[in-house]
Design a protein around this motif. Structure first.
Motif, PDB file in Angstrom:
ATOM      1  N   THR A 148      82.277  -0.347   9.803  1.00  0.00           N
ATOM      2  CA  THR A 148      81.726  -1.469   9.039  1.00  0.00           C
ATOM      3  C   THR A 148      81.183  -0.997   7.697  1.00  0.00           C
ATOM      4  OG1 THR A 148      81.107  -2.533  11.124  1.00  0.00           O
ATOM      5  CG2 THR A 148      80.077  -3.370   9.121  1.00  0.00           C
ATOM      6  N   TRP A 149      80.508   0.149   7.698  1.00  0.00           N
ATOM      7  CA  TRP A 149      79.987   0.705   6.443  1.00  0.00           C
ATOM      8  C   TRP A 149      81.124   1.125   5.517  1.00  0.00           C
ATOM      9  CZ3 TRP A 149      79.675   6.164   5.018  1.00  0.00           C
ATOM     10  CH2 TRP A 149      78.936   6.379   3.850  1.00  0.00           C
ATOM     11  N   ALA A 150      82.234   1.653   6.098  1.00  0.00           N
ATOM     12  CA  ALA A 150      83.362   2.104   5.268  1.00  0.00           C
ATOM     13  C   ALA A 150      84.055   0.950   4.563  1.00  0.00           C
ATOM     14  CB  ALA A 150      84.363   2.863   6.135  1.00  0.00           C
ATOM     15  N   THR A 151      83.923  -0.270   5.095  1.00  0.00           N
ATOM     16  CA  THR A 151      84.579  -1.396   4.425  1.00  0.00           C
ATOM     17  C   THR A 151      84.016  -1.655   3.033  1.00  0.00           C
ATOM     18  OG1 THR A 151      83.019  -2.956   5.455  1.00  0.00           O
ATOM     19  CG2 THR A 151      85.084  -2.520   6.625  1.00  0.00           C
ATOM     20  N   ARG A 199      87.668  -6.723   3.174  1.00  0.00           N
ATOM     21  CA  ARG A 199      86.368  -6.423   3.787  1.00  0.00           C
ATOM     22  C   ARG A 199      85.987  -7.504   4.804  1.00  0.00           C
ATOM     23  NH1 ARG A 199      82.034  -4.748  -0.869  1.00  0.00           N
ATOM     24  NH2 ARG A 199      83.181  -3.036  -1.882  1.00  0.00           N
ATOM     25  N   ILE A 200      86.185  -8.753   4.396  1.00  0.00           N
ATOM     26  CA  ILE A 200      85.822  -9.867   5.281  1.00  0.00           C
ATOM     27  C   ILE A 200      86.632  -9.810   6.573  1.00  0.00           C
ATOM     28  CG2 ILE A 200      85.795 -12.375   5.502  1.00  0.00           C
ATOM     29  CD1 ILE A 200      85.356 -12.487   2.454  1.00  0.00           C
ATOM     30  N   ASP A 201      87.917  -9.499   6.493  1.00  0.00           N
ATOM     31  CA  ASP A 201      88.769  -9.424   7.685  1.00  0.00           C
ATOM     32  C   ASP A 201      88.311  -8.314   8.626  1.00  0.00           C
ATOM     33  OD1 ASP A 201      90.235 -11.494   6.659  1.00  0.00           O
ATOM     34  OD2 ASP A 201      91.786 -10.204   5.773  1.00  0.00           O
ATOM     35  N   MET A 202      88.005  -7.136   8.073  1.00  0.00           N
ATOM     36  CA  MET A 202      87.604  -6.021   8.927  1.00  0.00           C
ATOM     37  C   MET A 202      86.222  -6.253   9.554  1.00  0.00           C
ATOM     38  SD  MET A 202      88.952  -2.637   6.883  1.00  0.00           S
ATOM     39  CE  MET A 202      88.482  -1.603   8.275  1.00  0.00           C
ATOM     40  N   ALA A 203      85.289  -6.807   8.808  1.00  0.00           N
ATOM     41  CA  ALA A 203      83.959  -7.090   9.354  1.00  0.00           C
ATOM     42  C   ALA A 203      84.032  -8.148  10.452  1.00  0.00           C
ATOM     43  CB  ALA A 203      83.029  -7.538   8.236  1.00  0.00           C
ATOM     44  N   SER A 204      84.899  -9.132  10.271  1.00  0.00           N
ATOM     45  CA  SER A 204      85.070 -10.154  11.309  1.00  0.00           C
ATOM     46  C   SER A 204      85.660  -9.551  12.582  1.00  0.00           C
ATOM     47  CB  SER A 204      85.970 -11.275  10.793  1.00  0.00           C
ATOM     48  OG  SER A 204      85.418 -11.879   9.637  1.00  0.00           O
ATOM     49  N   ALA A 205      86.594  -8.617  12.442  1.00  0.00           N
ATOM     50  CA  ALA A 205      87.158  -7.946  13.624  1.00  0.00           C
ATOM     51  C   ALA A 205      86.084  -7.146  14.361  1.00  0.00           C
ATOM     52  CB  ALA A 205      88.312  -7.044  13.207  1.00  0.00           C
ATOM     53  N   VAL A 260      73.803  -8.564  14.462  1.00  0.00           N
ATOM     54  CA  VAL A 260      73.229  -9.301  13.332  1.00  0.00           C
ATOM     55  C   VAL A 260      73.559  -8.608  12.017  1.00  0.00           C
ATOM     56  CG1 VAL A 260      71.065 -10.004  12.239  1.00  0.00           C
ATOM     57  CG2 VAL A 260      71.397 -10.349  14.697  1.00  0.00           C
ATOM     58  N   ILE A 261      73.424  -7.280  11.997  1.00  0.00           N
ATOM     59  CA  ILE A 261      73.698  -6.544  10.758  1.00  0.00           C
ATOM     60  C   ILE A 261      75.175  -6.641  10.384  1.00  0.00           C
ATOM     61  CG2 ILE A 261      73.689  -4.260   9.695  1.00  0.00           C
ATOM     62  CD1 ILE A 261      71.222  -3.608  11.367  1.00  0.00           C
ATOM     63  N   THR A 262      76.058  -6.485  11.389  1.00  0.00           N
ATOM     64  CA  THR A 262      77.491  -6.590  11.095  1.00  0.00           C
ATOM     65  C   THR A 262      77.860  -8.010  10.661  1.00  0.00           C
ATOM     66  OG1 THR A 262      77.936  -4.888  12.752  1.00  0.00           O
ATOM     67  CG2 THR A 262      79.789  -6.229  12.043  1.00  0.00           C
ATOM     68  N   GLY A 263      77.246  -9.001  11.288  1.00  0.00           N
ATOM     69  CA  GLY A 263      77.493 -10.380  10.871  1.00  0.00           C
ATOM     70  C   GLY A 263      77.018 -10.628   9.452  1.00  0.00           C
ATOM     71  N   SER A 264      75.905  -9.984   9.071  1.00  0.00           N
ATOM     72  CA  SER A 264      75.411 -10.162   7.700  1.00  0.00           C
ATOM     73  C   SER A 264      76.352  -9.554   6.675  1.00  0.00           C
ATOM     74  CB  SER A 264      74.012  -9.553   7.566  1.00  0.00           C
ATOM     75  OG  SER A 264      74.068  -8.144   7.750  1.00  0.00           O
ATOM     76  N   THR A 265      77.067  -8.480   7.070  1.00  0.00           N
ATOM     77  CA  THR A 265      78.033  -7.892   6.128  1.00  0.00           C
ATOM     78  C   THR A 265      79.165  -8.864   5.807  1.00  0.00           C
ATOM     79  OG1 THR A 265      79.306  -6.876   7.927  1.00  0.00           O
ATOM     80  CG2 THR A 265      77.540  -5.564   6.947  1.00  0.00           C
ATOM     81  N   VAL A 266      79.544  -9.681   6.790  1.00  0.00           N
ATOM     82  CA  VAL A 266      80.572 -10.695   6.531  1.00  0.00           C
ATOM     83  C   VAL A 266      80.059 -11.696   5.500  1.00  0.00           C
ATOM     84  CG1 VAL A 266      81.995 -12.508   7.554  1.00  0.00           C
ATOM     85  CG2 VAL A 266      81.520 -10.418   8.848  1.00  0.00           C
ATOM     86  N   LEU A 267      78.805 -12.142   5.676  1.00  0.00           N
ATOM     87  CA  LEU A 267      78.238 -13.110   4.732  1.00  0.00           C
ATOM     88  C   LEU A 267      78.073 -12.496   3.343  1.00  0.00           C
ATOM     89  CD1 LEU A 267      75.498 -14.698   7.039  1.00  0.00           C
ATOM     90  CD2 LEU A 267      77.797 -15.554   6.535  1.00  0.00           C
ATOM     91  N   VAL A 268      77.649 -11.215   3.299  1.00  0.00           N
ATOM     92  CA  VAL A 268      77.468 -10.565   1.996  1.00  0.00           C
ATOM     93  C   VAL A 268      78.798 -10.425   1.277  1.00  0.00           C
ATOM     94  CG1 VAL A 268      76.850  -8.384   0.896  1.00  0.00           C
ATOM     95  CG2 VAL A 268      75.353  -9.366   2.632  1.00  0.00           C
ATOM     96  N   ASN A 269      79.839 -10.033   2.013  1.00  0.00           N
ATOM     97  CA  ASN A 269      81.144  -9.885   1.367  1.00  0.00           C
ATOM     98  C   ASN A 269      81.697 -11.233   0.906  1.00  0.00           C
ATOM     99  OD1 ASN A 269      81.637  -7.041   1.486  1.00  0.00           O
ATOM    100  ND2 ASN A 269      81.948  -7.241   3.702  1.00  0.00           N
TER     101      ASN A 269
END
Length: 374
Positions: free
Chosen positions: A269-272, A281-287, A321-330
């Motif tokens: 998730t951080w590498a995205t 990024r959005i696709d990988m974070a959602s996966a 929660v943190i991974t879900g927030s990365t989707v929103l941030v991207n």
């Protein structure tokens, strides 16, 4: 000739219902005999020495009868976390002094007399001696007795041994530190008679655990026994001896199967953030979110439905929660780029990669360890 055949057939046919009724009666009697044997066997498993545990005929005595209790665990057949119980195969020892049964070993020709359980029950009943009735207090279902023996020493010391298999309740389980938790297991032997008649005390030399318990998931150790007074029948205090031992998990399994994959998912998730294309990024974070959901379902099958969070629950919820927030941030960065604010989006992205994302995980991990483990 034909008349004789007809007559013979009529006679055989007329006896048919009688034969069927006789067979039915024999089958019913056989089933009733099996039921009676089963009931008497179940009573023998719960009553120990005793024959009748009614308290109405008992009269007060000057001093309670001292009974030593020893519990030796040979196998732990299973540990069911969801049902919060475990199975054991062990040997129960009871030792009590009856001066009425003392004898001269030279006259008898041996230091010991051996009795079957039924014969010794009959002997106790004939002598009018108070028997140490007992139960396994935290037993669930029936206790299966493999073998019993009663030895009477010339001094009047009675030793009762019972090899048994039982399922026992484990109400003291606490999964708050899961999977780094330490659980307490108990085998509780309680007297059916009030404490003013019988007093149990632990036999240290007859208490312990075998070297090969057969349980691979848990490391079981530190057995100890202690006596206590607990509420019994009709809320009268009774004596109890409990064997307590501890169990810890093989942590390597959980580190390799759960924690290490979680760490790898977090790094992915951080590498995205190093991808230039926000849509990828959005696709990988959602996966990754779907992977967290699968982890949550896998772990939920291991534990009962608890009313509190465990350490593993906090990790999964926090990382989710943190991974879900990365989707929103991207998604937000993608929106800023399409609206002509790409420079600001790149600047925010740099702070996220270097500072915000790593520090957020470190702070959350520190809080979880301190709150649940320390």
């Amino acid at each position: 000739m034909s008349t004789a055949r007809i007559s013979l057939n009529i006679e055989i046919t007329s006896f048919g219902p009688v034969i069927e009724v006789a067979m039915f009666v024999r089958i019913v009697l056989f089933v009733l005999g099996l039921m009676a044997a089963t009931v008497s066997s179940a009573q023998a498993q719960t009553e120990g020495f005793g024959h009748d545990h009614s308290l109405e005929h008992l009269s007060p005595i000057a001093e309670p009868q001292k009974v030593g209790v020893g519990i030796q665990i040979d196998q732990v057949t299973f540990v069911d976390q969801q049902s919060e119980n475990f199975g054991v195969v062990g040997t129960l020892f009871l030792k009590v002094d009856y001066p009425e049964f003392a004898f001269d070993p030279e006259t008898y020709g041996s230091e010991y007399k051996s009795y079957s359980l039924d014969a010794f029950r009959a002997l106790l009943q004939d002598q009018g001696v108070l028997a140490p009735y007992f139960i396994l207090r935290n037993q669930q279902g029936r206790r299966f007795t493999q073998q019993t023996s009663v030895l009477v020493k010339s001094t009047g010391r009675i030793t009762y041994a019972e090899r048994f298999t039982a399922t026992l309740q484990a109400p003291h389980f606490n999964f708050r530190r899961y999977p780094f938790d330490t659980q307490e297991f108990y085998i509780e032997v309680s007297s059916l008679l009030p404490s003013e008649f019988v007093e149990f005390y632990p036999l240290e030399e007859e208490t312990g655990m075998g070297d090969l318990l057969g349980e691979e998931e848990w490391i079981l150790r530190n057995p100890s026994s202690a006596a206590s007074i607990v509420p019994g029948i009709a809320q009268r205090d009774t004596s109890m001896v409990a064997l307590r031992f501890e169990g810890t998990r093989h942590v390597q399994y959980y580190i390799l199967r759960i924690i290490l994959p979680l760490v790898i998912i977090l790094f992915v998730t951080w590498a995205t953030f190093f991808l230039e294309e926000y849509r990828r990024r959005i696709d990988m974070a959602s996966a990754n979110l779907l992977v967290f959901v699968a982890f949550n379902f896998a772990i939920s099958t291991m534990l009962p439905k608890l009313g509190y969070l465990t350490f593993m629950d906090s990790l999964l919820v926090g990382m989710f929660v943190i991974t879900g927030s990365t989707v929103l941030v991207n998604i937000l960065l993608r929106r800023m780029k399409t609206t002509g604010r790409e420079a600001l989006a790149r600047k925010i992205d740099t702070y996220l990669v270097i500072w915000v994302y790593p520090i957020l995980h470190a702070v959350f991990l520190f809080w979880a360890v301190k709150f649940f483990l320390l």
